[in-house]
Design a protein around this motif. Structure first.
Motif, PDB file in Angstrom:
ATOM      1  N   GLY A 100       0.754   1.049   5.355  1.00  0.00           N
ATOM      2  CA  GLY A 100      -0.028  -0.102   5.814  1.00  0.00           C
ATOM      3  C   GLY A 100       0.306  -0.536   7.236  1.00  0.00           C
ATOM      4  N   THR A 101       1.530  -0.265   7.672  1.00  0.00           N
ATOM      5  CA  THR A 101       1.919  -0.617   9.042  1.00  0.00           C
ATOM      6  C   THR A 101       1.219   0.307  10.036  1.00  0.00           C
ATOM      7  OG1 THR A 101       4.074  -1.286   8.173  1.00  0.00           O
ATOM      8  CG2 THR A 101       3.910  -1.037  10.557  1.00  0.00           C
ATOM      9  N   ASP A 102       1.236   1.608   9.739  1.00  0.00           N
ATOM     10  CA  ASP A 102       0.503   2.565  10.582  1.00  0.00           C
ATOM     11  C   ASP A 102      -0.982   2.212  10.630  1.00  0.00           C
ATOM     12  OD1 ASP A 102       2.772   3.997  11.058  1.00  0.00           O
ATOM     13  OD2 ASP A 102       2.099   5.865  10.127  1.00  0.00           O
ATOM     14  N   GLU A 142      -8.566  -7.356   9.773  1.00  0.00           N
ATOM     15  CA  GLU A 142      -8.139  -7.895   8.481  1.00  0.00           C
ATOM     16  C   GLU A 142      -6.947  -7.095   7.976  1.00  0.00           C
ATOM     17  OE1 GLU A 142     -10.994  -7.383   5.286  1.00  0.00           O
ATOM     18  OE2 GLU A 142      -9.725  -8.465   3.839  1.00  0.00           O
ATOM     19  N   ASP A 143      -5.783  -7.753   7.839  1.00  0.00           N
ATOM     20  CA  ASP A 143      -4.629  -7.120   7.204  1.00  0.00           C
ATOM     21  C   ASP A 143      -4.729  -7.404   5.711  1.00  0.00           C
ATOM     22  OD1 ASP A 143      -2.232  -6.324   6.148  1.00  0.00           O
ATOM     23  OD2 ASP A 143      -0.961  -7.410   7.577  1.00  0.00           O
ATOM     24  N   GLY A 144      -5.332  -6.447   5.004  1.00  0.00           N
ATOM     25  CA  GLY A 144      -5.542  -6.594   3.569  1.00  0.00           C
ATOM     26  C   GLY A 144      -4.483  -5.882   2.741  1.00  0.00           C
ATOM     27  N   THR A 155      -5.302  -1.649   4.547  1.00  0.00           N
ATOM     28  CA  THR A 155      -4.525  -2.010   3.352  1.00  0.00           C
ATOM     29  C   THR A 155      -3.307  -1.104   3.245  1.00  0.00           C
ATOM     30  OG1 THR A 155      -4.685  -2.700   1.044  1.00  0.00           O
ATOM     31  CG2 THR A 155      -5.669  -0.567   1.586  1.00  0.00           C
ATOM     32  N   SER A 156      -2.456  -1.427   2.276  1.00  0.00           N
ATOM     33  CA  SER A 156      -1.235  -0.658   2.017  1.00  0.00           C
ATOM     34  C   SER A 156      -1.215  -0.255   0.547  1.00  0.00           C
ATOM     35  CB  SER A 156      -0.016  -1.532   2.314  1.00  0.00           C
ATOM     36  OG  SER A 156       1.142  -0.977   1.730  1.00  0.00           O
ATOM     37  N   PHE A 157      -0.723   0.942   0.283  1.00  0.00           N
ATOM     38  CA  PHE A 157      -0.541   1.392  -1.104  1.00  0.00           C
ATOM     39  C   PHE A 157       0.936   1.452  -1.479  1.00  0.00           C
ATOM     40  CE2 PHE A 157      -4.493   3.740   0.287  1.00  0.00           C
ATOM     41  CZ  PHE A 157      -5.379   2.859  -0.323  1.00  0.00           C
ATOM     42  N   ALA A 159       4.443  -1.783  -4.735  1.00  0.00           N
ATOM     43  CA  ALA A 159       4.335  -3.139  -5.284  1.00  0.00           C
ATOM     44  C   ALA A 159       3.070  -3.885  -4.870  1.00  0.00           C
ATOM     45  CB  ALA A 159       5.558  -3.953  -4.871  1.00  0.00           C
ATOM     46  N   LYS A 160       2.200  -3.261  -4.097  1.00  0.00           N
ATOM     47  CA  LYS A 160       0.956  -3.936  -3.680  1.00  0.00           C
ATOM     48  C   LYS A 160      -0.036  -3.920  -4.841  1.00  0.00           C
ATOM     49  CE  LYS A 160       2.607  -4.032   0.544  1.00  0.00           C
ATOM     50  NZ  LYS A 160       2.796  -5.087   1.507  1.00  0.00           N
ATOM     51  N   PRO A 161      -1.137  -4.671  -4.734  1.00  0.00           N
ATOM     52  CA  PRO A 161      -2.081  -4.709  -5.862  1.00  0.00           C
ATOM     53  C   PRO A 161      -2.517  -3.308  -6.323  1.00  0.00           C
ATOM     54  CG  PRO A 161      -2.634  -6.430  -4.307  1.00  0.00           C
ATOM     55  CD  PRO A 161      -1.510  -5.637  -3.681  1.00  0.00           C
TER      56      PRO A 161
HETATM   57  C1  LIG Z   1       3.230  -4.607   2.956  1.00  0.00           C
HETATM   58  C2  LIG Z   1       2.527  -5.231   4.069  1.00  0.00           C
HETATM   59  C3  LIG Z   1       2.243  -4.512   5.248  1.00  0.00           C
HETATM   60  C4  LIG Z   1       2.766  -3.142   5.539  1.00  0.00           C
HETATM   61  O1  LIG Z   1       2.489  -2.179   4.600  1.00  0.00           O
HETATM   62  P1  LIG Z   1       3.463  -0.885   4.477  1.00  0.00           P
HETATM   63  O2  LIG Z   1       2.655   0.059   3.673  1.00  0.00           O
HETATM   64  O3  LIG Z   1       4.706  -1.349   3.797  1.00  0.00           O
HETATM   65  O4  LIG Z   1       3.723  -0.387   5.847  1.00  0.00           O
HETATM   66  C5  LIG Z   1       1.499  -5.150   6.226  1.00  0.00           C
HETATM   67  N1  LIG Z   1       1.087  -6.410   6.083  1.00  0.00           N
HETATM   68  C6  LIG Z   1       1.356  -7.130   4.982  1.00  0.00           C
HETATM   69  C7  LIG Z   1       0.827  -8.525   4.880  1.00  0.00           C
HETATM   70  C8  LIG Z   1       2.096  -6.579   3.942  1.00  0.00           C
HETATM   71  O5  LIG Z   1       2.370  -7.305   2.861  1.00  0.00           O
END
Ligand SMILES: *Cc1c(COP(=O)(O)O)cnc(C)c1O
Length: 375
Positions: A58-60, A161-163, A185-187, A190-192
């Protein structure tokens, strides 16, 4: 009790996940391939965007979005002060300056009033060029996108949007990760919607940005990986993760989203008035990445946390520090003199166990303990 019970989730879909992983291993295609493309097409269809591009995390995803817009030194990017570090880290990685914006106390999301104030501060300062608003769907609830888009149009800014925590959320019928000019988004497990390692995705309707991101993900590729037209990254979703996600996505939309909302409604039913429970706005729908209560004081928060731990109930403090307090950003950001709501929240928030497999009696037990401590 687990904070987020991934073992229980696995046990309910074990056969399908095991065979999905086995299939990838037997084919020995570990990077890209049909699993990845099928997943991308399922996700873009669900979100309602023309493109979904998966990547390594999600950071990338955030960095790739900013890079596709050419965000660079001298640019100002507005970020909520109360969020995970990545939401602003991506700005600094691109050489731009994060501008911290206070949040709303009841939804934890970016305050549109303070956002406009900070945009004007930057314009008056005359040193940086306002470029992007990063809005975060914190704890699963989408941000106030109608207000955010009005400001974006007024000041000619792009919306990212940081989802990462918001996948599965909605405003009316519009699904999270469709609210930004680009959304991510991030997978993370622990994310949804989590995979079994790191993973992420980028969503957009824009042909040019999508093509640019596809290139940036793979070393700035042109016609192929060995024809390089710009400096990119190596950021791909593993095929095994894509295979796992296809199985998990099926159950996510089949019942997990509904079930996690049921769990949130049990908390609402059993926690008494002595504690401030999360507010989901009218016509908003949360995917409940976290269930975060706001205690009356720091001391009350610490007391609840310790008493619950004694009973084997884990909690987490998302977040103990606001971004303006992080050492990493000192001298590298622009901040206001006062972050009233972010400071209020960092002292008082406490996230309780939540996941689709939490039972009503467990929610009842956690709530009863909290009610005893606070009354
Ligand atoms: C987890 C998270 C990220 C980053 O996602 P990663 O997959 O861990 O790099 C970015 N923004 C928010 C709000 C997050 O909770």
């Amino acid at each position: 009790m687990e904070f987020r019970d991934l073992k229980k989730q696995y046990s309910t879909m074990k056969e399908e996940i095991d065979s999905a992983i086995k299939e990838v291993v037997e084919c020995a295609n570990f990077i890209s391939g049909s699993h990845v493309y099928n997943l991308e097409s399922k996700l873009s269809k669900y979100v309602g965007t023309k493109y979904c591009i998966t990547c390594a995390n999600g950071t990338d995803a955030l960095i790739l979005a900013l890079k596709s817009w050419g965000v660079k030194e001298g640019d100002a990017v507005f970020v909520p002060d109360f969020t995970f570090f990545s939401s602003a880290e991506c700005v600094s990685i691109c050489g731009a300056t994060p501008i911290f914006v206070d949040v709303e106390r009841d939804t934890f999301n970016i305050s549109v009033n303070h956002l406009e104030y900070m945009i004007n501060q930057i314009i008056q300062g005359g040193r940086l060029t306002p470029k992007v608003i990063i809005a975060v769907d914190l704890f699963g609830q989408p941000a106030n996108y109608s207000g955010i888009h009005l400001l974006a149009e007024k000041y000619k800014l792009l919306v990212l949007e940081d989802g990462a925590q918001g996948f599965g959320g909605r405003i009316d019928r519009k699904v999270a990760c469709s609210f930004g000019d680009i959304s991510t988004t991030s997978f993370f497990p622990a994310k949804p919607l989590g995979c079994y390692g790191d993973g992420g995705a980028i969503f957009t309707n824009n042909d040019y940005w999508a093509e640019k991101i596809r290139s940036l993900c793979i070393h700035g590729k042109g016609r192929d990986k060995y024809d390089n037209v710009c400096i990119g990254m190596n950021s791909r979703l593993d095929t095994i993760q894509a295979a796992v996600l296809q199985v998990k996505f099926k159950y996510f939309i089949k019942y997990e989203l509904e079930q996690v909302n049921q769990v949130a409604s049990w908390y609402k039913k059993y926690l008494n008035n002595c504690i401030c429970i999360p507010n989901v706005k009218k016509n908003y729908f949360s995917s409940w990445a976290q269930y975060t209560i706001v205690c009356k004081s720091f001391d009350e928060r610490e007391k609840i946390k310790n008493e619950l731990l004694k009973k084997g109930i884990p909690t987490m403090t998302y977040y103990k520090k606001a971004l303006h307090e992080q050492i990493a950003f000192q001298g590298k950001c622009i901040m206001d003199i006062n972050y009233e709501n972010a400071d209020y929240l960092t002292q008082r928030v406490l996230s309780l166990p939540i996941h689709p497999y939490l039972l009503e009696e467990e929610v009842f037990e956690i709530s009863k303990k909290i009610n005893q401590i606070t009354s």
